[in-house]
Design a protein around this motif. Structure first.
Motif, mmCIF file in Angstrom:
data_model
loop_
_atom_site.group_PDB
_atom_site.id
_atom_site.type_symbol
_atom_site.label_atom_id
_atom_site.label_comp_id
_atom_site.label_asym_id
_atom_site.label_seq_id
_atom_site.Cartn_x
_atom_site.Cartn_y
_atom_site.Cartn_z
ATOM 1 N N LEU A 266 23.497 80.621 67.750
ATOM 2 C CA LEU A 266 23.957 81.417 67.687
ATOM 3 C C LEU A 266 24.417 83.042 67.567
ATOM 4 N N ASP A 270 29.409 85.639 66.754
ATOM 5 C CA ASP A 270 29.776 84.818 66.387
ATOM 6 C C ASP A 270 29.747 84.697 65.468
ATOM 7 N N PHE A 271 31.613 84.270 64.855
ATOM 8 C CA PHE A 271 31.858 83.307 63.641
ATOM 9 C C PHE A 271 31.186 82.251 63.485
ATOM 10 N N VAL A 272 31.065 81.781 61.899
ATOM 11 C CA VAL A 272 31.064 80.849 62.210
ATOM 12 C C VAL A 272 31.812 79.424 60.650
ATOM 13 N N GLY A 273 32.368 78.564 61.683
ATOM 14 C CA GLY A 273 33.112 77.325 60.223
ATOM 15 C C GLY A 273 34.195 78.039 60.113
ATOM 16 N N TYR A 274 35.540 77.564 59.269
ATOM 17 C CA TYR A 274 36.511 77.646 58.673
ATOM 18 C C TYR A 274 36.541 78.867 58.133
ATOM 19 N N SER A 275 38.032 79.325 58.521
ATOM 20 C CA SER A 275 38.277 80.322 58.143
ATOM 21 C C SER A 275 37.505 82.509 58.327
ATOM 22 N N ALA A 276 36.173 81.150 59.242
ATOM 23 C CA ALA A 276 35.086 82.256 59.628
ATOM 24 C C ALA A 276 34.860 82.964 59.296
#
Lengths: 386, 386
Positions: A266, A270-276
C-alpha cells in the motif's frame, strides 16, 4: 504462495461437520465451536447456582450456534432437562432431541403457535393479561404455564396493577413465577436489590407456594438469593463474561478465522476501502482477509478492529484499516514477517474473545455471537463434547 | 385485546410462502419481500446502464433475502443472464435455477471450491498472482476466468507491479477485466475519475480487447464511461439509495413488522431495559414489540430507533427507549391513542426504508439488510413478481 498452510491448522484439533472442509479452507471463513467447553461452562455454572435448577437458554438458534446441536449436547452430556427458547418455532426444533425436557417459551403463546405448544408440550411464559385471557380460551391440558412478572426491567411481565386483578383460580394456574434482571452484570448496581425486593414482595403476596426464577447467567453470580429455584443460563454458558467486574471464569467456545486472499503493498498516500476512510501516511503492507459484515463481522470494526495471525508459532496483531466490506476486511500487516497468502486471520479466539471484539465494535458480546452464527458461508467445524 | 387485527394486515397484500402464516402472526416478527419491486428496480437500472449488460449481485444470500428466490425471479421474469456471488457455495445454490446464466465468483477459487467450479461451470474472479498460479495448475476446460485489477480501493486485485509480470499467454487467459469503485455513492468524489483513469490505463496497456466491468449499482449512476460493458447491480436493485445525493429512484422491496406483545404504564422515575439507560422523566405509556437484535435489528438503535404504528389508517411514530434486547424492543407510545396488543409495529416500510433505519443505527443499509434477512424466526411473506 502457500495455500496449503491453512489445512494443517484446520485438521489438527477438530472433527468435521462437513466433509468438504478437509480440502476447502482457502476462500471461506471458518467457525469452530467447542462443545466440550460449552458443557464445562454449563457444569461450572450449575455448580455456582446449585441447588437451583440449571436451565439452558437456547433461543435465537442458541445465540446463533445451532439450537439443535447445543440442546442435544446439553441434554445428553450434561443431563440438562430445562430449556428456554423465545419462540415456539424454536421449541419445535429442539423438542425431539430432548424428549424428557421441559421447554419454556419466553415470548409466549398466540394463535400461530397453539398447535406447536400442543404437539410438543411446550410451556408458555405468559406476560400480560391479554395473553392470559388467550390462554384461558385455548388452555392445553397437562400444561401449566409460567407467569412473568415485572420487577424493574419494564419489558414483558404482569405489573402490580395487573396482578391485583387476578382471581384465585387464575393465580393458581401457573407452575412457575419468572422475572428478569436489568443490571445483573454490575454487581453493585442498585437495581439488583431493588428488583429482588420487588420479586420477593410479589412472590409472598401472590405466589407464596410457587417455585421461582429470576436470574439469567449474570444473576447467577449474585448469590443464592438471586438464584431462587431455577437459573436460566445463556450468555455465560456460551463463554461470555457476564460478570465483567472480575476475570472471566468461563471458557471460550468459538473461534472465527478466515484465509488471507492477498497480500499487497500500500503505497504512501493511497486510500483504503469504501469512502476512502484510511489514507496511508507511510508505505504499508496490507492483507485482504476473506470475511466481512455479510459473515456477521460488525461493520463498526472499520478502522478499529483487529485480526490476529499466528506465524511460526508466534501471535501477531494487525489493525483493520478502512471500512469492513461485505466479504472482506483489509488489515495492516506491515510489521508481520513471513505472512503468506493462505494463512489464517483470526477474528475471535481464546486470546481475543467475544467480549473483546464486542468492546472494539462498540456493542455487547451477545450481539456479536448472535450475528456470527447465522452466516451460512462459514465452514462449521465442531469439536464434540466428550 | 385485539390479537386479530394483525391478521387482516397480513392477508391483504401478500401471498404466503408458509401456510402457517395465515393464523400465526402474533408473537413472531414478519419479513415481507416484494419481488415485483425487485424486478422493477432491476429493469430500471438495466435501462440506466444500457447498453452495458446488467448483471445481478446475489452474494451473501442475495443480501440476506434468499439467493435462490432472487436469482430465479431475475432469471425468469427479467431475463437476467449474469450473476455475481462471493463464494462458490453460493453459486452452487443458484446454478440449477439459472441454467443458461453465467455465474461469477468474486472471492475466487481455491482447493475447496474446485469441484463446484467444475460441476456448475462457475467463473472465478482471479485477484492475485497466487490465485492465478493456482488456476494455471487446476485450469478447468471451457471456463475463462475474470481478472480483477486494483484501481484505488486497495482491496482484492492485481496491482500494476503484478500485471507487469504477466506474460502474453497469461494476459490472454481471461474473458473479462474487473475493478471496483470506492466512492461511487458520492457523485463528485475525486476517487471516481481517478479510478476510471487507472482502469482505462490498465485496459489499454494490458487488456485492449477485453470487455470490462467497473461499476456496481452506485457506479451505474455515474454515466456511460463508468458502465463499460457490464454493471453489477446489487444494493440499488434491493431498494437501497446508492445515489444519495438525489432522491431514491428505486422502490422499497422489504417490510419488517412485529406484533405488540404488551402495552403498559411506565411510571415517572422508572427505568427501562438493560443497564437502565432510559429513565422516565414523566409518566409514559410503553409498548413491547416482539423483535430484537436476535432478529437482525441493530442494537445501536437503542434509545434512538423508531417503530411505526398504523392506527385507524393513520401512521404514528414511536421512539425506541432503553436498549434493544435480543427478542424485544420497548417503545414510547404515550401519544398513540387506541393502540392495542396484537397491533403491528413497523421497523422498515415504504416510508421508513432501509436507508433511514441504517442512518439511525449509525451504519449503512447494506449491513442492515444483510442482517435482517438471516433471521430464521421471521415469518417470510413473499409478494411474487408478475
Amino acid at each position: 504462495m502457500n495455500m496449503g498452510v491453512g489445512v494443517n491448522h484446520v485438521l489438527k484439533p477438530f472433527n468435521y461437520e462437513e466433509i468438504i472442509a478437509v480440502m476447502s479452507i482457502f476462500t471461506r471463513p471458518v467457525l469452530q465451536i467447542n462443545l466440550d467447553n460449552l458443557v464445562a461452562n454449563y457444569k461450572k455454572l450449575r455448580e455456582i447456582a446449585s441447588p437451583a435448577v440449571a436451565a439452558a437458554v437456547v433461543k435465537d438458534n442458541a445465540y446463533g450456534l445451532g439450537a439443535e446441536m447445543v440442546a442435544e449436547t446439553l441434554y445428553n452430556k450434561a443431563d440438562c432437562r430445562n430449556f428456554f427458547v423465545a419462540h415456539a418455532v424454536e421449541g419445535e426444533r429442539i423438542a425431539p432431541l430432548a424428549p424428557a425436557a421441559k421447554i419454556f417459551v419466553l415470548q409466549g403463546i398466540g394463535d400461530d403457535s397453539l398447535a406447536l405448544f400442543e404437539k410438543y408440550k411446550l410451556i408458555p411464559v405468559i406476560a400480560s393479561p391479554e395473553m392470559l385471557q388467550f390462554w384461558k380460551e385455548h388452555e392445553i391440558k397437562g400444561i401449566k404455564p409460567v407467569i412473568q412478572v415485572e420487577t424493574g426491567l419494564n419489558r414483558l411481565g404482569f405489573r402490580l396493577e395487573d396482578l391485583e386483578k387476578l382471581n384465585a383460580g387464575e393465580l393458581n394456574m401457573f407452575s412457575f413465577v419468572l422475572s428478569h434482571l436489568a443490571c445483573a452484570d454490575e454487581k453493585d448496581h442498585f437495581m439488583n436489590q431493588h428488583q429482588l425486593d420487588n420479586f420477593n414482595f410479589i412472590r409472598q403476596q401472590y405466589f407464596p407456594k410457587l417455585p421461582a426464577t429470576l436470574s439469567a447467567s449474570d444473576g447467577a453470580f449474585l448469590g443464592a438469593d438471586f438464584c431462587c429455584d431455577m437459573v436460566r443460563l445463556g450468555a455465560a454458558m456460551y463463554g461470555i463474561n457476564t460478570a465483567p467486574y472480575r476475570l472471566n471464569q468461563m471458557q471460550n467456545i468459538i473461534t472465527v478465522k478466515a484465509p488471507v486472499l492477498q497480500i499487497a503493498n500500500l503505497p504512501k498516500g493511497d486510500f483504503v476501502g469504501y469512502s476512502a476512510t484510511y489514507r496511508a501516511a507511510t508505505n504499508r503492507r496490507i492483507a485482504i482477509v476473506s470475511i466481512g459484515y455479510g459473515d456477521g463481522l460488525p461493520r463498526s470494526l472499520s478502522n478499529v478492529g483487529k485480526v490476529f495471525f499466528n506465524v511460526c508459532g508466534k501471535w501477531n496483531e494487525a489493525r483493520i484499516i478502512g471500512r469492513v466490506s461485505m466479504d472482506n476486511v483489509i488489515c495492516d500487516v506491515t510489521c508481520i514477517d513471513n505472512l503468506q497468502v493462505g494463512d489464517w486471520g483470526y477474528l475471535v479466539f481464546d486470546e481475543y474473545t467475544l467480549d473483546e471484539i464486542a468492546r472494539d465494535a462498540g456493542t455487547i458480546s451477545y450481539e456479536v455471537l448472535s450475528r456470527l452464527g447465522k452466516n451460512p458461508r462459514f465452514v462449521r467445524e465442531i469439536l464434540p463434547a466428550k
